[in-house]
Design a protein around this motif. Sequence first.
Motif, PDB file in Angstrom:
ATOM      1  N   ALA A  39       0.783  -1.190   0.034  1.00 27.29           N
ATOM      2  CA  ALA A  39      -0.168  -0.152  -0.105  1.00 27.29           C
ATOM      3  C   ALA A  39       0.781   1.286   0.138  1.00 27.29           C
ATOM      4  N   ARG A  40       2.062   1.282   0.417  1.00 26.68           N
ATOM      5  CA  ARG A  40       2.927   2.404   0.351  1.00 26.68           C
ATOM      6  C   ARG A  40       3.876   2.419  -0.878  1.00 26.68           C
ATOM      7  N   GLY A  41       3.574   1.937  -1.847  1.00 21.63           N
ATOM      8  CA  GLY A  41       4.310   1.640  -3.370  1.00 21.63           C
ATOM      9  C   GLY A  41       5.621   1.142  -3.326  1.00 21.63           C
ATOM     10  N   ARG A  42       5.775   0.278  -2.298  1.00 16.11           N
ATOM     11  CA  ARG A  42       7.072  -0.418  -2.289  1.00 16.11           C
ATOM     12  C   ARG A  42       6.791  -1.937  -2.803  1.00 16.11           C
ATOM     13  N   ILE A  43       7.972  -2.443  -3.426  1.00 12.57           N
ATOM     14  CA  ILE A  43       7.936  -3.774  -4.001  1.00 12.57           C
ATOM     15  C   ILE A  43       7.846  -4.732  -2.839  1.00 12.57           C
ATOM     16  N   ALA A  44       6.428  -5.772  -3.014  1.00 13.27           N
ATOM     17  CA  ALA A  44       6.487  -6.572  -1.814  1.00 13.27           C
ATOM     18  C   ALA A  44       6.901  -7.901  -2.177  1.00 13.27           C
ATOM     19  N   ILE A  45       8.227  -7.835  -2.242  1.00  8.19           N
ATOM     20  CA  ILE A  45       8.972  -9.338  -2.544  1.00  8.19           C
ATOM     21  C   ILE A  45      10.116  -9.296  -1.321  1.00  8.19           C
ATOM     22  N   PRO A  46       9.839 -10.313  -0.473  1.00  5.44           N
ATOM     23  CA  PRO A  46      10.973 -10.412   0.346  1.00  5.44           C
ATOM     24  C   PRO A  46      12.334 -10.460   0.135  1.00  5.44           C
ATOM     25  N   GLY A  47      13.273  -9.605   0.852  1.00  2.00           N
ATOM     26  CA  GLY A  47      14.857  -9.828   0.208  1.00  2.00           C
ATOM     27  C   GLY A  47      15.003  -8.912  -0.836  1.00  2.00           C
ATOM     28  N   PHE A  48      14.060  -7.954  -1.425  1.00  2.00           N
ATOM     29  CA  PHE A  48      14.324  -7.231  -2.655  1.00  2.00           C
ATOM     30  C   PHE A  48      15.061  -6.100  -2.367  1.00  2.00           C
ATOM     31  N   TYR A  49      15.013  -5.439  -1.247  1.00  2.00           N
ATOM     32  CA  TYR A  49      15.465  -4.375  -0.689  1.00  2.00           C
ATOM     33  C   TYR A  49      16.618  -4.460   0.066  1.00  2.00           C
ATOM     34  N   ASP A  50      17.410  -5.766   0.252  1.00  2.00           N
ATOM     35  CA  ASP A  50      18.300  -6.040   1.181  1.00  2.00           C
ATOM     36  C   ASP A  50      19.706  -5.283   0.940  1.00  2.00           C
ATOM     37  N   ASN A  51      20.049  -5.060  -0.378  1.00  2.00           N
ATOM     38  CA  ASN A  51      21.091  -4.653  -0.815  1.00  2.00           C
ATOM     39  C   ASN A  51      21.143  -3.067  -1.405  1.00  2.00           C
ATOM     40  N   VAL A  52      19.790  -2.436  -1.466  1.00  2.00           N
ATOM     41  CA  VAL A  52      19.698  -1.144  -1.946  1.00  2.00           C
ATOM     42  C   VAL A  52      20.403  -0.344  -1.153  1.00  2.00           C
ATOM     43  N   ARG A  53      21.237   0.775  -1.719  1.00  2.00           N
ATOM     44  CA  ARG A  53      22.013   1.602  -0.922  1.00  2.00           C
ATOM     45  C   ARG A  53      21.457   2.583  -0.292  1.00  2.00           C
ATOM     46  N   THR A  54      21.622   2.992   0.913  1.00  2.00           N
ATOM     47  CA  THR A  54      21.138   4.202   1.636  1.00  2.00           C
ATOM     48  C   THR A  54      21.931   5.361   1.614  1.00  2.00           C
ATOM     49  N   PHE A  55      21.212   6.491   1.121  1.00  2.00           N
ATOM     50  CA  PHE A  55      22.039   7.821   0.862  1.00  2.00           C
ATOM     51  C   PHE A  55      21.795   8.677   2.370  1.00  2.00           C
ATOM     52  N   THR A  56      22.728   9.284   2.744  1.00  2.00           N
ATOM     53  CA  THR A  56      22.690  10.146   3.895  1.00  2.00           C
ATOM     54  C   THR A  56      21.884  11.252   3.582  1.00  2.00           C
ATOM     55  N   PRO A  57      21.499  11.947   4.647  1.00  2.00           N
ATOM     56  CA  PRO A  57      20.869  13.315   4.339  1.00  2.00           C
ATOM     57  C   PRO A  57      21.722  14.105   3.639  1.00  2.00           C
ATOM     58  N   HIS A  58      22.993  14.376   3.780  1.00  2.00           N
ATOM     59  CA  HIS A  58      23.759  14.987   3.009  1.00  2.00           C
ATOM     60  C   HIS A  58      23.598  14.721   1.707  1.00  2.00           C
ATOM     61  N   ALA A  59      24.079  13.460   1.408  1.00  2.00           N
ATOM     62  CA  ALA A  59      23.998  12.987   0.009  1.00  2.00           C
ATOM     63  C   ALA A  59      22.574  13.212  -0.954  1.00  2.00           C
ATOM     64  N   ARG A  60      21.559  13.143   0.029  1.00  2.00           N
ATOM     65  CA  ARG A  60      20.226  13.252  -0.755  1.00  2.00           C
ATOM     66  C   ARG A  60      20.157  14.500  -0.914  1.00  2.00           C
ATOM     67  N   GLU A  61      20.661  15.634  -0.061  1.00  2.00           N
ATOM     68  CA  GLU A  61      20.532  17.066  -0.567  1.00  2.00           C
ATOM     69  C   GLU A  61      21.318  17.491  -1.742  1.00  2.00           C
ATOM     70  N   ARG A  62      22.852  16.764  -1.818  1.00  2.00           N
ATOM     71  CA  ARG A  62      23.434  17.167  -2.831  1.00  2.00           C
ATOM     72  C   ARG A  62      22.670  16.435  -4.199  1.00  2.00           C
ATOM     73  N   LEU A  63      22.044  15.495  -3.978  1.00  2.00           N
ATOM     74  CA  LEU A  63      21.621  14.658  -5.271  1.00  2.00           C
ATOM     75  C   LEU A  63      20.483  15.665  -5.812  1.00  2.00           C
ATOM     76  N   LEU A  64      19.668  16.367  -4.956  1.00  2.00           N
ATOM     77  CA  LEU A  64      18.457  16.978  -5.495  1.00  2.00           C
ATOM     78  C   LEU A  64      19.038  18.506  -5.726  1.00  2.00           C
ATOM     79  N   ARG A  65      20.241  18.918  -5.668  1.00  2.00           N
ATOM     80  CA  ARG A  65      20.479  20.240  -6.020  1.00  2.00           C
ATOM     81  C   ARG A  65      20.120  20.564  -7.422  1.00  2.00           C
ATOM     82  N   ASP A  66      20.657  20.068  -8.382  1.00  2.00           N
ATOM     83  CA  ASP A  66      20.136  20.102  -9.823  1.00  2.00           C
ATOM     84  C   ASP A  66      19.083  19.395 -10.436  1.00  2.00           C
ATOM     85  N   ALA A  67      18.353  18.494  -9.393  1.00  2.00           N
ATOM     86  CA  ALA A  67      17.513  17.793  -9.841  1.00  2.00           C
ATOM     87  C   ALA A  67      16.091  18.693 -10.290  1.00  2.00           C
TER      88      ALA A  67
END
Length: 472
Positions: free
Chosen positions: A239-267
């Motif tokens: 219901a939250r739009g996530r892929i509902a397959i167990p283990g699918f997100y295990d290796n998805v990289r987490t971005f720090t708040p600072h990295a997310r801020e830089r990511l959105l700078r020119d986005a």
Amino acid sequence: MIDDVLRHARAQRARHVDELKRFIAFASVSAQPSHAVSLRRCAAWLAAHLRGIGLADAGVYATRGHPIVHASWRTAGSKPCLLIYGHYDVQPAEPLDQWRSPPFRPVVRGDALFGRGASDDKGQLFIFVKAIEAWLRERGRLPIDIVCLFEGEEEIGSPNLLPFVARHREALRCDGAVMADSAMANASRPALMHALRGALYLELDVRGPRHDLHSGNFGGVVLNPLQALCELLAGLHDARGRIAIPGFYDNVRTFTPHARERLLRDAPSDASIMRDAGIGRPWGEAGFSLYERLTVRPALTINGIQGGYAGAGSKGVIPAAARAKLSFRLVPDQDPREIEQIVRAHLSSRIAPAVCGRMRVVSAAPPAQMDTRHPVIVAATRACERAFGVQPALLRGGGTIPALQCFNTVLGTQTALLGFAPNDAGRHAPNEKLHLPTFEKAVAAAIALFDAFAAAHATSGPASRGAGRIAS
């Protein structure tokens, strides 16, 4: 100074458009076997065109699928070598009834050229062809060595590109690669992509009775394979739009708040993404901006469903089989092979016992990351600034281009992935178009890129040398 080369290109604008029309007119749809002859004819036309602009060794090379076009300009000196990649195959044009004009009869309306492949990727490929031509016609030589590698299978996952590059790695050796196969940051600013998502394309077949059945005689007794397939697909997201397959997100990289801020700078903003998509309300994984969902979060899309009767009127039938086409977009640290195993195990555990299922991998490609300090990316940045008056936006992309990882792992080189297609270009959609004023600026950027790449290597020592021609 390259003003003379730029003037030559500008003076040939009308001819460039006429030639591009002929290129687009080939129905080079790689996904549909009925267009195999058109793909071969398109490859032959492209090779002949390259010979006509001065690349005498241009040729068509067979693969197990659709052919590859190769051409080169190499000197005996120590000039750096740039590999230019593009693809001449295109997406299917369906639904045909939504085109204002036939997809393979290109036409200019206003300041745009309409036709399938106008932006993805025939128009953007042609940018570099016309830049090469301008240098050779005006100066009689190029400031760098070049290798052109144009394939006919990008839209189906480039299954034969890696074997071809591996087999001819010495002849394809280069100091950097460039391609234009992406969208612009906005209507006046090109994009330079430094990362792309990977992909995993699957087909899921569900079978029930040996043949179609009368729904009056057997409805309520026999499980409909189309119903079983839809139930499987409906459970792939929560219901939250996530892929509902167990283990699918295990290796998805987490971005720090600072990295997310830089990511959105020119986005692009959420509003601009929604405007480009033509929607009034977004959907997807909660807790992330739309740009993050498109670039650093994985996605699952149901691309098509087949089964039963979809013609006019009604038909009381329980179909014997149903099929779905799925595509996963994968992010850094996700391996397509591992995701395939996770998805296969999940579907096997969820399918109804009254039907049988089969999953097939159509194509797969890992995520790609480029080094923004590489000379080819630095040169591309300078060239775009000269032609467009602004530096390109350094962005992540949500799509997948298998060639990027191939050039990195096999040739050991980095690729500048440029985007010269406005976001309303209709890539993969009806009424695809190429904005002609942007095309003209992009040709100027490619001309400047050759010069900037030469300058970047002027004091860097010996350049990579290819080892002769590719054998037929």
